[in-house]
Write a protein that holds these residues in place. Sequence first.
Motif, PDB file in Angstrom:
ATOM      1  N   PRO A   1     120.919  -3.923  38.412  1.00 36.28           N
ATOM      2  CA  PRO A   1     121.092  -2.560  38.730  1.00 36.28           C
ATOM      3  C   PRO A   1     119.718  -1.774  39.265  1.00 36.28           C
ATOM      4  N   GLN A   2     118.668  -2.191  38.197  1.00 34.46           N
ATOM      5  CA  GLN A   2     117.422  -1.648  38.355  1.00 34.46           C
ATOM      6  C   GLN A   2     116.495  -2.218  39.633  1.00 34.46           C
ATOM      7  N   ALA A   3     116.951  -3.364  40.205  1.00 32.37           N
ATOM      8  CA  ALA A   3     116.361  -3.735  41.290  1.00 32.37           C
ATOM      9  C   ALA A   3     117.105  -3.185  42.631  1.00 32.37           C
TER      10      ALA A   3
ATOM     11  N   LYS B   1     107.847  -2.166  41.192  1.00 27.29           N
ATOM     12  CA  LYS B   1     107.237  -1.490  42.343  1.00 27.29           C
ATOM     13  C   LYS B   1     108.108   0.078  42.282  1.00 27.29           C
ATOM     14  N   ALA B   2     109.202  -0.148  41.962  1.00 31.76           N
ATOM     15  CA  ALA B   2     110.023   1.349  42.045  1.00 31.76           C
ATOM     16  C   ALA B   2     109.718   2.079  40.530  1.00 31.76           C
ATOM     17  N   PHE B   3     109.291   1.395  39.487  1.00 32.45           N
ATOM     18  CA  PHE B   3     109.127   2.080  38.509  1.00 32.45           C
ATOM     19  C   PHE B   3     107.541   2.612  38.608  1.00 32.45           C
ATOM     20  N   TYR B   4     106.638   1.930  39.081  1.00 34.47           N
ATOM     21  CA  TYR B   4     105.299   2.321  39.455  1.00 34.47           C
ATOM     22  C   TYR B   4     105.252   3.801  40.389  1.00 34.47           C
ATOM     23  N   GLY B   5     106.422   3.636  41.434  1.00 37.01           N
ATOM     24  CA  GLY B   5     106.681   4.620  42.438  1.00 37.01           C
ATOM     25  C   GLY B   5     106.985   5.969  41.723  1.00 37.01           C
TER      26      GLY B   5
END
Length: 407
Positions: free
Chosen positions: A68-70, A171-175
């Motif tokens: 789910p997180q990906a 990448k999503a977490f950083y964004g």
Amino acid sequence: NQSSKQHCNMAAEGPKEVQLTETPAAEDDHTPAKATTALEEEDTPWLTRLHEVLVTFWPLGFVAFGGPQAHVAILRDHLVVQRDWMDEEAFTELFAIGQGLPGPTSTQLVVSTALARAGPVGGLLAFFLWNLPGLIVLTTCGVLIKEFINPDDPPFYLIGLPPAAISLVFKAFYGFGLKLDQLGIALATFSCIIAILLNGDDNIEPTATQYVFPIMLLCGGLVTYFDSKRENPWGTYKTPKGWDKEDDKTFKRIGISVPVGIFIWIVWAVVLVASIVLVDVGDVDNEYLQLFEKMYRIGSIIFGGGQVVLPLLEAEVVPHWLSEDQFYQGLGLAQSMPGPLFNFSSYIGAVFKGIPGALVAYVGLFGPGVILIFGMVPFWAKLRHVAWFKAALNGVNATAIGLVGAA
């Protein structure tokens, strides 16, 4: 005719009138400005937006590996960064709402973003395309009772997928993290640490996340709500504009009113109660109904995504409908497939009752989450313009971002 004469006069009088149209506050007559605004805000035709949903989600159903997180990372890249369907703030709000509802979070995010783009038909189309590859493969394997992929010895082309998915999650977490204020960073860090503790401590049952995650989201919302009331708040809060449903493009695209949203939630509750009463109280001897009741009940109480649902599914179906070997063979296959882990329900149903059983189990497990997100989105579209709700969403969003970091 009068309108045509006015436009001709405006054109003849030259630049002065053009300037007044761009700054209508300087004149008492606001008619030209309203006309200009209406033209500027004319929406993309519905069929065009529906086609966008089709061409966007059709390929994603084949490449959505990694859990789910990906999936959230993939959706953010395609819907926010590349296609600009919505801004980062709206996307994060819908993600946080999915985290706070029972059901598969990534699938709910798929449905809600497509619903906000092309209405109920777009939401259902995206849901179908997102799940289609995994549904077909798992149903086929369940019917044939074959082990296409050995979880202890996966083929070489699947070994690299989980590490690649981890990079997308980061990448999503950083964004997401770049958008947080100081209070948001603190909330995200706190929820991240709690999630790591829950998933890493052998003395804590995995099912605890279905209670702890929603409580953390609620606490995060309460923190920012009360902080926004302080004279010198720690967080940064935007003052939402007044809401007018006639001018709200997203609300009009959704096509579901708040009263209809309430009715949808009532339908979910009625189906849940009716199925439990028929099977457990009425003792109806129908295996399809029993299969639907188990799946629908589990789908209505599961928070935290696919990994949380596995212990409950195993307790309900092994050894009554599946052997332990069949269960874990199907699980290994489901984890190697793109799309949500909830597709595993189609395998269980297929082993038990063939293709009809696969469809019944699939609808039963996915149904509650999809129904609830359909009922919730119109509330979101309206309440996100209310100051106190907007402030609370800041905390809910930050807490949800912490869960992405934990993954």
